[in-house]
Design a protein around this motif. Structure first.
Motif, PDB file in Angstrom:
ATOM      1  N   LEU A 120       0.836  -1.202   0.000  1.00  0.00           N
ATOM      2  CA  LEU A 120       0.000   0.000   0.000  1.00  0.00           C
ATOM      3  C   LEU A 120       0.871   1.253   0.000  1.00  0.00           C
ATOM      4  O   LEU A 120       1.695   1.449   0.895  1.00  0.00           O
ATOM      5  N   PHE A 121       0.676   2.098  -1.020  1.00  0.00           N
ATOM      6  CA  PHE A 121       1.386   3.372  -1.048  1.00  0.00           C
ATOM      7  C   PHE A 121       0.519   4.486  -0.484  1.00  0.00           C
ATOM      8  O   PHE A 121       0.944   5.239   0.375  1.00  0.00           O
ATOM      9  N   ASN A 122      -0.720   4.585  -0.963  1.00  0.00           N
ATOM     10  CA  ASN A 122      -1.586   5.655  -0.478  1.00  0.00           C
ATOM     11  C   ASN A 122      -3.010   5.144  -0.270  1.00  0.00           C
ATOM     12  O   ASN A 122      -3.506   4.316  -1.029  1.00  0.00           O
ATOM     13  N   TYR A 123      -3.613   5.639   0.786  1.00  0.00           N
ATOM     14  CA  TYR A 123      -5.017   5.348   1.086  1.00  0.00           C
ATOM     15  C   TYR A 123      -5.724   6.682   1.263  1.00  0.00           C
ATOM     16  O   TYR A 123      -5.279   7.536   2.034  1.00  0.00           O
ATOM     17  N   ALA A 124      -6.792   6.896   0.518  1.00  0.00           N
ATOM     18  CA  ALA A 124      -7.529   8.157   0.591  1.00  0.00           C
ATOM     19  C   ALA A 124      -9.004   7.868   0.832  1.00  0.00           C
ATOM     20  O   ALA A 124      -9.570   6.956   0.224  1.00  0.00           O
ATOM     21  N   THR A 125      -9.597   8.642   1.709  1.00  0.00           N
ATOM     22  CA  THR A 125     -11.027   8.533   1.974  1.00  0.00           C
ATOM     23  C   THR A 125     -11.731   9.774   1.440  1.00  0.00           C
ATOM     24  O   THR A 125     -11.314  10.899   1.713  1.00  0.00           O
ATOM     25  N   GLY A 179     -15.319  11.817   1.295  1.00  0.00           N
ATOM     26  CA  GLY A 179     -16.650  11.990   1.870  1.00  0.00           C
ATOM     27  C   GLY A 179     -16.776  11.611   3.333  1.00  0.00           C
ATOM     28  O   GLY A 179     -17.877  11.360   3.816  1.00  0.00           O
ATOM     29  N   TYR A 180     -15.643  11.617   4.063  1.00  0.00           N
ATOM     30  CA  TYR A 180     -15.747  11.227   5.477  1.00  0.00           C
ATOM     31  C   TYR A 180     -16.463  12.306   6.289  1.00  0.00           C
ATOM     32  O   TYR A 180     -16.425  13.486   5.954  1.00  0.00           O
ATOM     33  N   GLN A 181     -17.115  11.845   7.352  1.00  0.00           N
ATOM     34  CA  GLN A 181     -17.846  12.738   8.255  1.00  0.00           C
ATOM     35  C   GLN A 181     -17.212  12.630   9.636  1.00  0.00           C
ATOM     36  O   GLN A 181     -17.143  11.542  10.209  1.00  0.00           O
ATOM     37  N   THR A 182     -16.732  13.738  10.147  1.00  0.00           N
ATOM     38  CA  THR A 182     -15.881  13.754  11.338  1.00  0.00           C
ATOM     39  C   THR A 182     -16.516  13.033  12.517  1.00  0.00           C
ATOM     40  O   THR A 182     -15.853  12.278  13.238  1.00  0.00           O
ATOM     41  N   TYR A 183     -17.808  13.205  12.731  1.00  0.00           N
ATOM     42  CA  TYR A 183     -18.447  12.639  13.919  1.00  0.00           C
ATOM     43  C   TYR A 183     -18.576  11.116  13.862  1.00  0.00           C
ATOM     44  O   TYR A 183     -18.959  10.478  14.835  1.00  0.00           O
ATOM     45  N   PHE A 184     -18.280  10.498  12.726  1.00  0.00           N
ATOM     46  CA  PHE A 184     -18.273   9.042  12.625  1.00  0.00           C
ATOM     47  C   PHE A 184     -16.881   8.447  12.843  1.00  0.00           C
ATOM     48  O   PHE A 184     -16.706   7.230  12.755  1.00  0.00           O
ATOM     49  N   ASN A 185     -15.893   9.309  13.128  1.00  0.00           N
ATOM     50  CA  ASN A 185     -14.520   8.845  13.267  1.00  0.00           C
ATOM     51  C   ASN A 185     -13.901   9.386  14.547  1.00  0.00           C
ATOM     52  O   ASN A 185     -14.027  10.577  14.845  1.00  0.00           O
ATOM     53  N   LYS A 221      -0.906  10.965  10.553  1.00  0.00           N
ATOM     54  CA  LYS A 221       0.435  10.458  10.860  1.00  0.00           C
ATOM     55  C   LYS A 221       0.983   9.584   9.735  1.00  0.00           C
ATOM     56  O   LYS A 221       2.187   9.585   9.458  1.00  0.00           O
ATOM     57  N   LEU A 222       0.093   8.830   9.089  1.00  0.00           N
ATOM     58  CA  LEU A 222       0.498   7.947   8.000  1.00  0.00           C
ATOM     59  C   LEU A 222       0.562   8.683   6.658  1.00  0.00           C
ATOM     60  O   LEU A 222       0.861   8.073   5.629  1.00  0.00           O
ATOM     61  N   TYR A 223       0.253   9.965   6.678  1.00  0.00           N
ATOM     62  CA  TYR A 223       0.237  10.805   5.470  1.00  0.00           C
ATOM     63  C   TYR A 223      -0.749  10.290   4.430  1.00  0.00           C
ATOM     64  O   TYR A 223      -0.527  10.409   3.222  1.00  0.00           O
ATOM     65  N   PHE A 224      -1.863   9.729   4.923  1.00  0.00           N
ATOM     66  CA  PHE A 224      -2.954   9.350   4.044  1.00  0.00           C
ATOM     67  C   PHE A 224      -3.819  10.585   3.800  1.00  0.00           C
ATOM     68  O   PHE A 224      -3.715  11.588   4.516  1.00  0.00           O
ATOM     69  N   GLU A 225      -4.684  10.484   2.801  1.00  0.00           N
ATOM     70  CA  GLU A 225      -5.511  11.631   2.425  1.00  0.00           C
ATOM     71  C   GLU A 225      -6.950  11.442   2.874  1.00  0.00           C
ATOM     72  O   GLU A 225      -7.465  10.322   2.868  1.00  0.00           O
ATOM     73  N   ALA A 226      -7.570  12.540   3.238  1.00  0.00           N
ATOM     74  CA  ALA A 226      -8.967  12.492   3.663  1.00  0.00           C
ATOM     75  C   ALA A 226      -9.682  13.751   3.189  1.00  0.00           C
ATOM     76  O   ALA A 226      -9.197  14.866   3.405  1.00  0.00           O
ATOM     77  N   TYR A 227     -10.819  13.553   2.528  1.00  0.00           N
ATOM     78  CA  TYR A 227     -11.607  14.660   1.996  1.00  0.00           C
ATOM     79  C   TYR A 227     -12.960  14.664   2.685  1.00  0.00           C
ATOM     80  O   TYR A 227     -13.751  13.724   2.537  1.00  0.00           O
ATOM     81  N   ARG A 228     -13.208  15.713   3.448  1.00  0.00           N
ATOM     82  CA  ARG A 228     -14.461  15.800   4.199  1.00  0.00           C
ATOM     83  C   ARG A 228     -15.639  16.001   3.262  1.00  0.00           C
ATOM     84  O   ARG A 228     -15.508  16.548   2.155  1.00  0.00           O
ATOM     85  N   LEU A 229     -16.793  15.578   3.739  1.00  0.00           N
ATOM     86  CA  LEU A 229     -18.019  15.730   2.979  1.00  0.00           C
ATOM     87  C   LEU A 229     -18.245  17.178   2.562  1.00  0.00           C
ATOM     88  O   LEU A 229     -18.635  17.462   1.419  1.00  0.00           O
ATOM     89  N   GLY A 230     -17.967  18.108   3.472  1.00  0.00           N
ATOM     90  CA  GLY A 230     -18.168  19.519   3.166  1.00  0.00           C
ATOM     91  C   GLY A 230     -17.313  20.009   2.016  1.00  0.00           C
ATOM     92  O   GLY A 230     -17.760  20.828   1.204  1.00  0.00           O
ATOM     93  N   GLN A 231     -16.064  19.508   1.939  1.00  0.00           N
ATOM     94  CA  GLN A 231     -15.186  19.890   0.831  1.00  0.00           C
ATOM     95  C   GLN A 231     -15.780  19.470  -0.513  1.00  0.00           C
ATOM     96  O   GLN A 231     -15.746  20.221  -1.488  1.00  0.00           O
ATOM     97  N   ILE A 232     -16.321  18.254  -0.539  1.00  0.00           N
ATOM     98  CA  ILE A 232     -16.856  17.716  -1.792  1.00  0.00           C
ATOM     99  C   ILE A 232     -18.157  18.412  -2.168  1.00  0.00           C
ATOM    100  O   ILE A 232     -18.412  18.683  -3.339  1.00  0.00           O
ATOM    101  N   SER A 233     -18.981  18.679  -1.166  1.00  0.00           N
ATOM    102  CA  SER A 233     -20.238  19.380  -1.439  1.00  0.00           C
ATOM    103  C   SER A 233     -19.983  20.767  -2.003  1.00  0.00           C
ATOM    104  O   SER A 233     -20.752  21.277  -2.824  1.00  0.00           O
ATOM    105  N   LYS A 234     -18.892  21.379  -1.564  1.00  0.00           N
ATOM    106  CA  LYS A 234     -18.521  22.708  -2.057  1.00  0.00           C
ATOM    107  C   LYS A 234     -17.994  22.635  -3.485  1.00  0.00           C
ATOM    108  O   LYS A 234     -18.320  23.470  -4.330  1.00  0.00           O
ATOM    109  N   ASP A 235     -17.173  21.607  -3.765  1.00  0.00           N
ATOM    110  CA  ASP A 235     -16.578  21.475  -5.107  1.00  0.00           C
ATOM    111  C   ASP A 235     -16.124  20.031  -5.305  1.00  0.00           C
ATOM    112  O   ASP A 235     -15.059  19.635  -4.835  1.00  0.00           O
TER     113      ASP A 235
END
Length: 388
Positions: A178-183, A185-191, A201-215
């Motif tokens: 595994l080189f990269n893992y990205a999520t 549409g994550y929602q903070t209150y579920f994590n 810490k693992l330098y994985f990527e995460a895109y919040r639902l709000g970011q995607i809804s915006k663009d």
């Protein structure tokens, strides 16, 4: 290809298909049927596989399920101006154990990907992503996973694998591919905060639902860089889904999830696409139709793939350099598509397994940010993974 573990599409679905317009997608598919057997895969570029495995659901109560409604909804759609040949290979039924199902799915995906056929997997619980990942062990040296989900699904790797904890096993089990893992549409209150900190810490990527809804276009580069994409239907808001499928009042809407599916399809690198956590219900029409439309958009995206990442010929691209904190950041823009990449320095020299990650997909905004002395987040995380 000998896929003896794949059962044919049901006669019920095939009878429904015969009543459709001759222009419908179902009439143009190569379908695995009891009468005619496995179709000829010569020239096929995309293949559907159902997986009827849900025993690792944390709420599993022994229920069985089928994918008839999804197939009916998909077959009813009309194809776009497509040239690609698509097959429906039927279903992988539950094995004696979940591991048997994993083995069958891994075998099928490995065989298909090696023949440059993209499997679209319809499940079943999302832990099947683990089998999908393991199918790449002998195909590519390093794997990028994109998980469209409201949760990270990291879990405790010391415990048995479940549909909400499969990523920990992917990270910690040898071989480490595994080189990269990205999520997406994550929602903070579920994590938990611990999981959020671990992703960072693992330098994985995460895109919040709000970011995607915006663009929603912000996720195109990470999908362009993915080998496999896994979608949890729980990431979609309840109002878009059937009764049994409802999970959260907030989530991706139908347009956003279809846009994501199209980005996955149009990516030259994505070679498998999975849609998981399907739970049929009596009012199932909405979920099955949405899944069918996601598949449609993936195929649509595939038909618009353009080979635009050949940077050996200078006439194919424009090169830009930005100076950020005394670090030269080198950007490339394709003349064919207008898509952008950023160079990760010294990556190939440090680790030969990572040669193909030397150019990282990015956005025009990343270049503009670099011109304003802001280091792009994707570049920083990829560079840090290179350094550790």
């Amino acid at each position: 290809m000998n896929f003896t573990f794949l059962s044919p599409v049901s006669d019920l679905v095939l009878a429904h298909n015969e009543l459709l317009s001759t222009q419908a997608l179902g009439r143009k598919l190569r379908i695995h049927s009891a009468q005619h057997g496995m179709p000829d895969l010569d020239g096929v570029k995309i293949a559907l596989i159902g997986v009827l495995e849900n025993r690792n659901d944390i709420n599993y109560i022994g229920e069985e399920f089928q994918l008839h409604e999804i197939r009916k909804s998909l077959y009813e759609l009309f194809p776009g101006s497509w040239t690609v040949a698509v097959a429906d290979l039927g279903d992988i039924s539950k094995g004696e154990s979940v591991e048997d199902t994993y083995f069958a799915l891994k075998t099928a995906i490995t065989e298909l990907v090696k023949k440059n056929i993209i499997p679209i997997i319809i499940g079943g619980t999302q832990d099947l992503t683990y089998a999908n990942y393991r199918a790449y062990d002998d195909i590519v040296p390093m794997v990028n996973i994109v998980n469209v989900d409201s949760k990270f699904d990291l879990g405790d790797s010391a415990k048995p694998i479940k549909n909400n904890s499969f990523v920990g096993k992917i990270i910690l089990e040898e071989p480490y591919n595994l080189f990269n893992y990205a999520t997406i549409g994550y929602q903070t209150y579920f994590n938990s905060q611990e999981e959020i900190d671990l992703m960072d810490k693992l330098y994985f990527e995460a895109y919040r639902l709000g970011q995607i809804s915006k663009d929603v276009t912000v996720v195109e580069p990470v999908l362009r860089d993915a080998n496999l994409v896994s979608v949890d239907l729980g990431a979609i808001k309840s109002s878009e889904l059937s009764l049994n499928q409802k999970y959260s009042p907030n989530g991706l809407d139908g347009k956003e999830i279809c846009a994501i599916a199209r980005y996955a399809g149009i990516s030259n690198k994505v070679s498998s696409f999975g849609i998981y956590e399907y739970k049929p219900s009596k009012d199932d029409e909405i979920t099955s139709r949405l899944v069918a439309q996601m598949i449609w958009y993936f195929i649509e995206g595939y038909n618009f793939r353009v080979k635009d990442d050949d940077f050996s010929d200078e006439s194919n691209y424009q090169k830009f350099i930005a100076l950020v904190e005394e670090q030269e950041l080198v950007f490339y823009k394709s003349n064919k598509t207008g898509r952008w990449w950023i160079e990760i320095p010294f990556l190939a020299e440090v680790n030969n397994k990572l040669k193909r990650h030397t150019l990282l997909p990015c956005t025009h905004q990343d270049y503009k940010d670099a011109c304003n002395n802001v280091v792009p987040d994707r570049w920083y995380k990829a560079f840090q993974k290179n350094c550790v």
